[in-house]
Design a protein around this motif. Structure first.
Motif, PDB file in Angstrom:
ATOM      1  N   UNK A 135      11.294 -43.398  27.652  1.00  0.00           N
ATOM      2  CA  UNK A 135       9.945 -42.916  28.256  1.00  0.00           C
ATOM      3  C   UNK A 135       9.950 -42.802  29.534  1.00  0.00           C
ATOM      4  N   UNK A 136      10.673 -43.642  30.501  1.00  0.00           N
ATOM      5  CA  UNK A 136      11.120 -43.625  31.986  1.00  0.00           C
ATOM      6  C   UNK A 136      11.773 -42.217  32.419  1.00  0.00           C
ATOM      7  N   UNK A 137      12.871 -42.081  31.563  1.00  0.00           N
ATOM      8  CA  UNK A 137      13.711 -40.803  31.724  1.00  0.00           C
ATOM      9  C   UNK A 137      12.788 -39.452  31.411  1.00  0.00           C
ATOM     10  N   UNK A 138      12.061 -39.579  30.453  1.00  0.00           N
ATOM     11  CA  UNK A 138      11.083 -38.348  30.055  1.00  0.00           C
ATOM     12  C   UNK A 138      10.245 -38.014  31.283  1.00  0.00           C
ATOM     13  N   UNK A 139       9.336 -39.255  31.824  1.00  0.00           N
ATOM     14  CA  UNK A 139       8.476 -38.646  32.731  1.00  0.00           C
ATOM     15  C   UNK A 139       9.211 -38.596  33.993  1.00  0.00           C
ATOM     16  N   UNK A 140      10.399 -39.112  34.644  1.00  0.00           N
ATOM     17  CA  UNK A 140      11.045 -38.689  35.721  1.00  0.00           C
ATOM     18  C   UNK A 140      11.378 -37.283  35.537  1.00  0.00           C
ATOM     19  N   UNK A 141      11.959 -36.801  34.289  1.00  0.00           N
ATOM     20  CA  UNK A 141      12.300 -35.264  34.096  1.00  0.00           C
ATOM     21  C   UNK A 141      11.193 -34.540  34.308  1.00  0.00           C
ATOM     22  N   UNK A 142      10.043 -34.887  33.867  1.00  0.00           N
ATOM     23  CA  UNK A 142       8.985 -34.003  34.161  1.00  0.00           C
ATOM     24  C   UNK A 142       8.400 -33.871  35.467  1.00  0.00           C
ATOM     25  N   UNK A 143       8.550 -35.231  36.177  1.00  0.00           N
ATOM     26  CA  UNK A 143       7.868 -34.897  37.581  1.00  0.00           C
ATOM     27  C   UNK A 143       9.042 -33.853  38.372  1.00  0.00           C
ATOM     28  N   UNK A 144      10.479 -34.140  38.206  1.00  0.00           N
ATOM     29  CA  UNK A 144      11.470 -33.446  38.919  1.00  0.00           C
ATOM     30  C   UNK A 144      11.106 -32.065  38.300  1.00  0.00           C
ATOM     31  N   UNK A 145      10.941 -31.686  37.151  1.00  0.00           N
ATOM     32  CA  UNK A 145      10.900 -30.332  36.748  1.00  0.00           C
ATOM     33  C   UNK A 145       9.476 -29.650  37.376  1.00  0.00           C
ATOM     34  N   UNK A 146       8.433 -30.303  37.352  1.00  0.00           N
ATOM     35  CA  UNK A 146       7.210 -29.711  37.854  1.00  0.00           C
ATOM     36  C   UNK A 146       7.250 -29.579  39.253  1.00  0.00           C
ATOM     37  N   UNK A 147       7.587 -30.690  40.044  1.00  0.00           N
ATOM     38  CA  UNK A 147       7.667 -30.622  41.230  1.00  0.00           C
ATOM     39  C   UNK A 147       8.730 -29.646  42.246  1.00  0.00           C
ATOM     40  N   UNK A 148      10.024 -29.490  41.204  1.00  0.00           N
ATOM     41  CA  UNK A 148      10.810 -28.438  41.619  1.00  0.00           C
ATOM     42  C   UNK A 148      10.443 -27.078  41.217  1.00  0.00           C
ATOM     43  N   UNK A 149       9.627 -26.903  40.230  1.00  0.00           N
ATOM     44  CA  UNK A 149       9.235 -25.618  40.008  1.00  0.00           C
ATOM     45  C   UNK A 149       8.168 -25.172  40.952  1.00  0.00           C
ATOM     46  N   UNK A 150       7.356 -26.215  41.489  1.00  0.00           N
ATOM     47  CA  UNK A 150       6.355 -25.660  42.493  1.00  0.00           C
ATOM     48  C   UNK A 150       7.074 -25.613  43.792  1.00  0.00           C
ATOM     49  N   UNK A 151       8.087 -26.111  44.227  1.00  0.00           N
ATOM     50  CA  UNK A 151       8.656 -26.072  45.246  1.00  0.00           C
ATOM     51  C   UNK A 151       9.545 -24.605  45.348  1.00  0.00           C
ATOM     52  N   UNK A 152      10.155 -24.245  44.121  1.00  0.00           N
ATOM     53  CA  UNK A 152      10.847 -23.118  44.138  1.00  0.00           C
ATOM     54  C   UNK A 152       9.982 -21.953  44.253  1.00  0.00           C
ATOM     55  N   UNK A 153       8.721 -22.145  43.593  1.00  0.00           N
ATOM     56  CA  UNK A 153       7.726 -21.160  43.647  1.00  0.00           C
ATOM     57  C   UNK A 153       7.132 -20.867  45.088  1.00  0.00           C
ATOM     58  N   UNK A 154       7.127 -21.765  45.865  1.00  0.00           N
ATOM     59  CA  UNK A 154       6.506 -21.690  47.147  1.00  0.00           C
ATOM     60  C   UNK A 154       7.655 -21.006  48.023  1.00  0.00           C
ATOM     61  N   UNK A 155       8.900 -21.483  47.816  1.00  0.00           N
ATOM     62  CA  UNK A 155       9.950 -20.852  48.471  1.00  0.00           C
ATOM     63  C   UNK A 155       9.979 -19.424  48.250  1.00  0.00           C
ATOM     64  N   UNK A 156       9.909 -18.848  46.985  1.00  0.00           N
ATOM     65  CA  UNK A 156       9.800 -17.526  46.752  1.00  0.00           C
ATOM     66  C   UNK A 156       8.762 -16.748  47.153  1.00  0.00           C
ATOM     67  N   UNK A 157       7.592 -17.373  47.187  1.00  0.00           N
ATOM     68  CA  UNK A 157       6.529 -16.654  47.986  1.00  0.00           C
ATOM     69  C   UNK A 157       6.556 -16.535  49.474  1.00  0.00           C
ATOM     70  N   UNK A 158       7.542 -17.798  50.154  1.00  0.00           N
ATOM     71  CA  UNK A 158       7.487 -17.350  51.475  1.00  0.00           C
ATOM     72  C   UNK A 158       8.844 -16.381  52.054  1.00  0.00           C
ATOM     73  N   UNK A 159       9.634 -16.199  50.902  1.00  0.00           N
ATOM     74  CA  UNK A 159      10.751 -15.391  51.332  1.00  0.00           C
ATOM     75  C   UNK A 159      10.100 -13.887  50.908  1.00  0.00           C
ATOM     76  N   UNK A 160       9.270 -13.652  50.051  1.00  0.00           N
ATOM     77  CA  UNK A 160       8.631 -12.491  49.959  1.00  0.00           C
ATOM     78  C   UNK A 160       7.747 -12.130  50.999  1.00  0.00           C
TER      79      UNK A 160
END
Length: 145
Positions: A44-69
């Protein structure tokens, strides 16, 4: 006062008739489990940590792509000279590159943790549905649906 295997215990009777145990500071005895501390199911902890990393990383990558654009250049540098400071490039582009790299770097392990944690959690739930326990009092079979 009672001496039990090197531990000095004193039992006293309270006004309500309930006994309590006092333990010397050298030897600790825990008669009751700690309240509020329940072990998390496996995965359960591994799953929740993975969710947080995936969602947070996705938001960070999306924000970075918008800034680069929106940036003129994808680099930024400053040079100090005798005449003053010379700036080259666009700081939004450099920040966008860093955010994208960091976001992808967080998403990759996040996806791995999420999938492995979900498998372990599902396996735990299957074990909870059917269990066979052999104890001192006998054999028990439990099935929940």
């Amino acid at each position: 006062m009672v001496l039990i295997s090197g531990t000095c215990l004193a039992q006293e009777l309270t006004l309500t008739g309930v006994t309590s145990e006092h333990v010397s500071p050298l030897f600790l005895k825990q008669s009751q489990p700690v309240q509020g501390m329940v072990a998390a199911p496996r995965g359960l902890r591994m799953r929740n940590t993975g969710r947080a990393l995936t969602i947070g990383g996705g938001a960070l990558a999306l924000g970075g792509i918008i800034l680069m654009n929106n940036a003129d250049e994808l680099y930024y540098s400053t040079t100090s000279t005798q005449q003053g400071t010379v700036e080259e490039g666009d700081p939004k582009g450099a920040l966008g590159v860093l955010m994208t790299i960091t976001g992808v770097g967080a998403m990759v392990p996040g996806i791995i943790f999420w999938s492995k944690g979900q498998k372990k959690y599902n396996r735990y739930l299957e074990q909870q549905r059917v269990s066979l326990n052999a104890g001192a009092r006998g054999l028990s079979l439990r099935y929940s649906f």
